[in-house]
Scaffold this active site. Structure first.
Site, PDB file in Angstrom:
ATOM      1  N   ASP A  12       0.897  -1.212  -0.002  1.00  0.00           N
ATOM      2  CA  ASP A  12       0.067   0.108  -0.152  1.00  0.00           C
ATOM      3  C   ASP A  12       0.910   1.203   0.107  1.00  0.00           C
ATOM      4  O   ASP A  12       0.877   1.936   0.795  1.00  0.00           O
ATOM      5  CB  ASP A  12      -0.931  -0.001   1.194  1.00  0.00           C
ATOM      6  CG  ASP A  12      -2.124  -1.103   1.098  1.00  0.00           C
ATOM      7  OD1 ASP A  12      -2.511  -1.199  -0.154  1.00  0.00           O
ATOM      8  OD2 ASP A  12      -2.426  -1.755   2.043  1.00  0.00           O
ATOM      9  N   LYS A  77     -10.373  -4.863  -7.822  1.00  0.00           N
ATOM     10  CA  LYS A  77     -11.917  -4.919  -7.522  1.00  0.00           C
ATOM     11  C   LYS A  77     -12.945  -4.418  -8.624  1.00  0.00           C
ATOM     12  O   LYS A  77     -13.703  -3.692  -8.488  1.00  0.00           O
ATOM     13  CB  LYS A  77     -12.208  -4.029  -6.198  1.00  0.00           C
ATOM     14  CG  LYS A  77     -11.231  -4.614  -4.967  1.00  0.00           C
ATOM     15  CD  LYS A  77     -12.160  -3.680  -3.580  1.00  0.00           C
ATOM     16  CE  LYS A  77     -11.194  -4.086  -2.605  1.00  0.00           C
ATOM     17  NZ  LYS A  77      -9.947  -3.691  -2.308  1.00  0.00           N
ATOM     18  N   THR A 139     -15.212  -5.065   4.417  1.00  0.00           N
ATOM     19  CA  THR A 139     -15.328  -5.075   5.588  1.00  0.00           C
ATOM     20  C   THR A 139     -15.770  -3.577   6.318  1.00  0.00           C
ATOM     21  O   THR A 139     -16.036  -3.428   7.445  1.00  0.00           O
ATOM     22  CB  THR A 139     -14.357  -5.704   6.345  1.00  0.00           C
ATOM     23  OG1 THR A 139     -13.171  -4.979   5.597  1.00  0.00           O
ATOM     24  CG2 THR A 139     -14.161  -7.162   6.508  1.00  0.00           C
ATOM     25  N   GLY A 245      -0.073  -6.341   5.390  1.00  0.00           N
ATOM     26  CA  GLY A 245       0.329  -5.071   5.077  1.00  0.00           C
ATOM     27  C   GLY A 245       1.346  -4.588   6.171  1.00  0.00           C
ATOM     28  O   GLY A 245       2.561  -4.915   6.095  1.00  0.00           O
ATOM     29  N   ARG A 246       0.923  -3.436   6.930  1.00  0.00           N
ATOM     30  CA  ARG A 246       1.778  -2.807   7.897  1.00  0.00           C
ATOM     31  C   ARG A 246       2.504  -3.543   8.965  1.00  0.00           C
ATOM     32  O   ARG A 246       3.673  -3.383   9.146  1.00  0.00           O
ATOM     33  CB  ARG A 246       0.834  -1.718   8.456  1.00  0.00           C
ATOM     34  CG  ARG A 246       0.630  -0.534   7.387  1.00  0.00           C
ATOM     35  CD  ARG A 246      -0.594   0.071   7.931  1.00  0.00           C
ATOM     36  NE  ARG A 246      -1.873  -0.329   7.786  1.00  0.00           N
ATOM     37  CZ  ARG A 246      -3.078   0.081   8.490  1.00  0.00           C
ATOM     38  NH1 ARG A 246      -3.194   1.272   8.610  1.00  0.00           N
ATOM     39  NH2 ARG A 246      -4.260  -0.578   8.283  1.00  0.00           N
TER      40      ARG A 246
HETATM   41  O1  C5P Z   1      -1.838  -2.752   6.468  1.00  0.00           O
HETATM   42  P1  C5P Z   1      -2.910  -3.741   6.658  1.00  0.00           P
HETATM   43  O2  C5P Z   1      -2.311  -5.277   6.926  1.00  0.00           O
HETATM   44  O3  C5P Z   1      -3.913  -3.454   7.311  1.00  0.00           O
HETATM   45  O4  C5P Z   1      -3.283  -4.188   5.187  1.00  0.00           O
HETATM   46  C1  C5P Z   1      -4.636  -5.040   4.837  1.00  0.00           C
HETATM   47  C2  C5P Z   1      -4.660  -4.798   3.250  1.00  0.00           C
HETATM   48  O5  C5P Z   1      -5.732  -5.568   3.054  1.00  0.00           O
HETATM   49  C3  C5P Z   1      -4.929  -3.497   2.600  1.00  0.00           C
HETATM   50  O6  C5P Z   1      -4.337  -3.390   1.500  1.00  0.00           O
HETATM   51  C4  C5P Z   1      -6.471  -3.482   2.656  1.00  0.00           C
HETATM   52  O7  C5P Z   1      -7.076  -2.685   1.878  1.00  0.00           O
HETATM   53  C5  C5P Z   1      -6.561  -4.835   2.373  1.00  0.00           C
HETATM   54  N1  C5P Z   1      -8.309  -5.203   2.876  1.00  0.00           N
HETATM   55  C6  C5P Z   1      -8.552  -5.235   4.258  1.00  0.00           C
HETATM   56  N2  C5P Z   1      -9.788  -5.609   4.494  1.00  0.00           N
HETATM   57  C7  C5P Z   1     -10.458  -6.050   3.423  1.00  0.00           C
HETATM   58  C8  C5P Z   1     -10.275  -6.112   2.299  1.00  0.00           C
HETATM   59  C9  C5P Z   1      -8.877  -5.834   1.962  1.00  0.00           C
HETATM   60  O8  C5P Z   1      -7.741  -4.549   4.944  1.00  0.00           O
HETATM   61  N3  C5P Z   1     -11.724  -6.469   3.902  1.00  0.00           N
END
Ligand code: C5P
Length: 273
Positions: A12, A77, A139, A245-246
């Site tokens: 991201d 998406k 979500t 991600g993070r």
């Molecule tokens: O940094 P983090 O672990 O929160 O990133 C999660 C990734 O998954 C992001 O790219 C976010 O947009 C994606 N995502 C999410 N929840 C969803 C669908 C996608 O966090 N329901």
């Protein structure tokens, strides 16, 4: 599947440079990289895919893909009329990505059109078809948001605890229903939060894929994620892939850098495989 193959790192970030910097470090330790709307829109999807393929040792030569398999989850998406989504599915198949996604709410016809178009394009180019995943309900949409859209029926209990439970159940039911519709439409799997995995597993075919975001090891901060789960809990519940991600790209200082973070997550997943 090995532990490392199950990890998809969400890149991201806004630029190809940043995405490449992360991918170069993490490539040997993970099963893929998710690129999303920010990066795709600012830098251009095909360009981003080309640069990341380069990092992952994959290239297109004389009409054929050579080198390693794709590591890219193209999180575009897609949702539009069937004809338009079919065109997007063909385009993303030409990029040779590992997986991409469409909104289930685009309808059965749209999901089937995406699958058919990807199959046709892949067979034309003699490449593997990308896996196609359905986004059930974002979500970020809670009961109130779905009510505002008139997508679910209204009900109210005098007891607020009972009300919250009922709201949670109705959301879960919608997600599972949409996942099963996606399966009928021929998709390979869905994106689902950890809370929904068990129910989807219970009703879907064994090979139906579940890709789970909102993952937080106990040592990571929750950030803006609300319904989180640990990597081991999500895998135990039945997730195939974890989108993280993070916790990997910006781990807490005491953990170290992205490589240390991902190694800890691999260990955690291995402990439950
Ligand atoms: O940094 P983090 O672990 O929160 O990133 C999660 C990734 O998954 C992001 O790219 C976010 O947009 C994606 N995502 C999410 N929840 C969803 C669908 C996608 O966090 N329901």
């Amino acid at each position: 599947m090995e532990a490392k193959e199950r990890i998809i790192v969400a890149l991201d970030v806004a630029t190809i440079e940043e995405a490449k910097r992360l991918a170069i470090q993490l490539y040997p330790y993970v099963g893929g990289f998710k690129i999303g709307l920010e990066l795709i829109t600012s830098e251009g999807g095909p360009e981003v895919v080309r640069h990341l393929d380069d990092v992952c040792g994959r290239f297109y030569f004389a009409g054929m893909w050579e080198g390693n398999p794709s590591q890219i989850f193209y999180d575009g998406k897609f949702m539009d009329i069937s004809n338009t989504v079919a065109g997007a599915a063909r385009a993303v198949t030409r990029l040779g990505v590992k997986m991409f996604n469409v909104h289930c709410l685009g309808g059965v016809k749209m999901m089937s059109a995406a699958k058919k178009a990807a199959e046709e394009e892949a067979s034309l180019r003699k490449t593997p078809r990308p896996l196609i995943l359905g986004v059930t309900l974002l979500t970020s949409l809670d009961y109130k948001a779905l009510r505002e859209l008139r997508l679910i029926e209204d009900f109210s209990y005098a007891d607020p605890v009972e009300q919250r439970e009922a709201e949670k159940k109705i959301l879960q039911r919608k997600v599972v229903e949409l996942a099963l519709v996606a399966q009928e439409a021929g998709l390979d799997g869905v994106i689902a939060s950890a809370q929904e995995i068990e129910l989807i597993r219970k009703w879907s075919q064994p090979r139906f894929l579940i890709v789970t975001p909102a993952i937080r090891p106990v040592w990571a901060v929750a950030d803006d994620q609300k319904r989180i789960d640990t990597p081991s809990a999500a895998i135990k519940a039945g997730a195939d892939y974890l989108v993280i991600g993070r916790p990997i790209t910006q781990p807490p200082k005491e953990i170290g850098g992205p490589i240390e973070a991902v190694k800890k997550i691999i260990e955690e997943i291995e402990s439950v495989l």
